[in-house]
Write a protein that holds these residues in place. Sequence first.
Motif, PDB file in Angstrom:
ATOM      1  N   THR A 162       0.852  -1.189   0.000  1.00  0.00           N
ATOM      2  CA  THR A 162       0.000   0.000   0.000  1.00  0.00           C
ATOM      3  C   THR A 162       0.887   1.238   0.000  1.00  0.00           C
ATOM      4  OG1 THR A 162      -0.152   0.243   2.406  1.00  0.00           O
ATOM      5  CG2 THR A 162      -1.714  -1.276   1.365  1.00  0.00           C
ATOM      6  N   GLU A 163       0.250   2.381  -0.254  1.00  0.00           N
ATOM      7  CA  GLU A 163       1.004   3.638  -0.234  1.00  0.00           C
ATOM      8  C   GLU A 163       1.489   3.996   1.169  1.00  0.00           C
ATOM      9  OE1 GLU A 163      -1.517   6.915  -1.288  1.00  0.00           O
ATOM     10  OE2 GLU A 163      -3.267   5.998  -0.308  1.00  0.00           O
ATOM     11  N   HIS A 164       0.937   3.329   2.192  1.00  0.00           N
ATOM     12  CA  HIS A 164       1.319   3.617   3.573  1.00  0.00           C
ATOM     13  C   HIS A 164       2.314   2.598   4.133  1.00  0.00           C
ATOM     14  CE1 HIS A 164      -1.875   6.567   3.516  1.00  0.00           C
ATOM     15  NE2 HIS A 164      -2.783   5.622   3.234  1.00  0.00           N
ATOM     16  N   THR A 211      -3.445   2.311  -3.735  1.00  0.00           N
ATOM     17  CA  THR A 211      -3.167   3.727  -3.500  1.00  0.00           C
ATOM     18  C   THR A 211      -4.428   4.553  -3.725  1.00  0.00           C
ATOM     19  OG1 THR A 211      -1.797   5.611  -4.198  1.00  0.00           O
ATOM     20  CG2 THR A 211      -2.420   4.029  -5.890  1.00  0.00           C
ATOM     21  N   VAL A 260       1.996   6.102 -11.385  1.00  0.00           N
ATOM     22  CA  VAL A 260       2.881   5.179 -10.661  1.00  0.00           C
ATOM     23  C   VAL A 260       3.784   4.466 -11.662  1.00  0.00           C
ATOM     24  CG1 VAL A 260       2.993   3.210  -9.111  1.00  0.00           C
ATOM     25  CG2 VAL A 260       1.138   4.883  -8.867  1.00  0.00           C
ATOM     26  N   GLU A 310       5.836   6.230  -6.599  1.00  0.00           N
ATOM     27  CA  GLU A 310       4.833   7.302  -6.624  1.00  0.00           C
ATOM     28  C   GLU A 310       5.475   8.500  -5.931  1.00  0.00           C
ATOM     29  OE1 GLU A 310       0.029   7.697  -5.777  1.00  0.00           O
ATOM     30  OE2 GLU A 310       1.277   6.496  -4.464  1.00  0.00           O
ATOM     31  N   GLN A 352       7.883   2.062  -3.025  1.00  0.00           N
ATOM     32  CA  GLN A 352       7.434   0.891  -2.280  1.00  0.00           C
ATOM     33  C   GLN A 352       7.996  -0.345  -2.976  1.00  0.00           C
ATOM     34  OE1 GLN A 352       6.053   1.170   0.520  1.00  0.00           O
ATOM     35  NE2 GLN A 352       5.239   3.242   0.529  1.00  0.00           N
TER      36      GLN A 352
END
Length: 324
Positions: free
Chosen positions: A67-69, A94, A101, A148, A152
Amino acid sequence: MGALTATRGLWGPLPLPLLLLGLLVAAGTSLADRNSSDSPFTIQPTREEMTGESSNLPLASHNISLTEHSSVPVEKNITLEKPSNIALTCQFTTSGDLSAVNVTWRKDNEVLKNNYLTNTMGNILYTQYTFTIIDSNQMGSYSCLFEEQKEQRGTFYFTVPEIHGKNKRLITYVGDSTVLICKCYDCVPLNWTWYSSNGSVQVPVDIQMNDKFMISGTYANETKLKIMQLSEEDKGSYWCHAIFQLGESEEHMELVVLSYLVPLKPFLAIAAEVVLLVAIILLCEVYTKKKNKPPDEREFEQIEHLKSEDSNGIENSAPRHRKN
């Protein structure tokens, strides 16, 4: 079901088998649609598979979700014993623009440019890399990278199976026999090899030249090295090597060979200390008794000592008469 109702109104009631067949077809179609929506990729054969040699190899699929986190890279360890076709899939969720991306694949530190696909579904970006592992050079790490606002990374690590032995030091005695054991769980190596070392160089254990060694289980998931009539020269490090189609794995063991006097040394040292302590105590007691005697006893002992000396002197000075 509307189509079935119209047909029934036109031609009359449908037979029960035909009705059941229609229901099964409808259910199968909806299930196929649902499965295709869950998996954005249909695994395609690689160019090696198209040649035919690797088409008979098994296919292994592995997935990683990001994930983006995600605060740390996601890693997955994969054990591979034999050549296989591989399909690696990464999914990245995301809330941003998926078209912005950038997706790349790497093997170790080398960028991979072929054999991978990308697809989107809702707010999830999928990428899949397909290839074939046929030798040890293709083992290692494969990473998917989503760039991004920050990068990641998900990494797949391919290794051969681990082998297991006793990691603790094995303590034995001179003249005894011992057995070193290595196992490979859920795998069967092509071959096993034993090495010994009393320094920095590993030397193969030669059972032909030295009859004190015996190796069993060379072509099984377990191998044993028996060492007979141990001597202090046999101590040191021993390694068992398992050979697979895709690489090798090894385990290390430490052998300690002691003489029978070694366990007695602490007891002998303690016994010597006890004897010395007892002797010191006895000497102290004798000295204390002499020192604490009353004066009358000491004077009496001196007088008796003088009398004994005088009597000895008179006997020695008396004239000797020759017998006629």
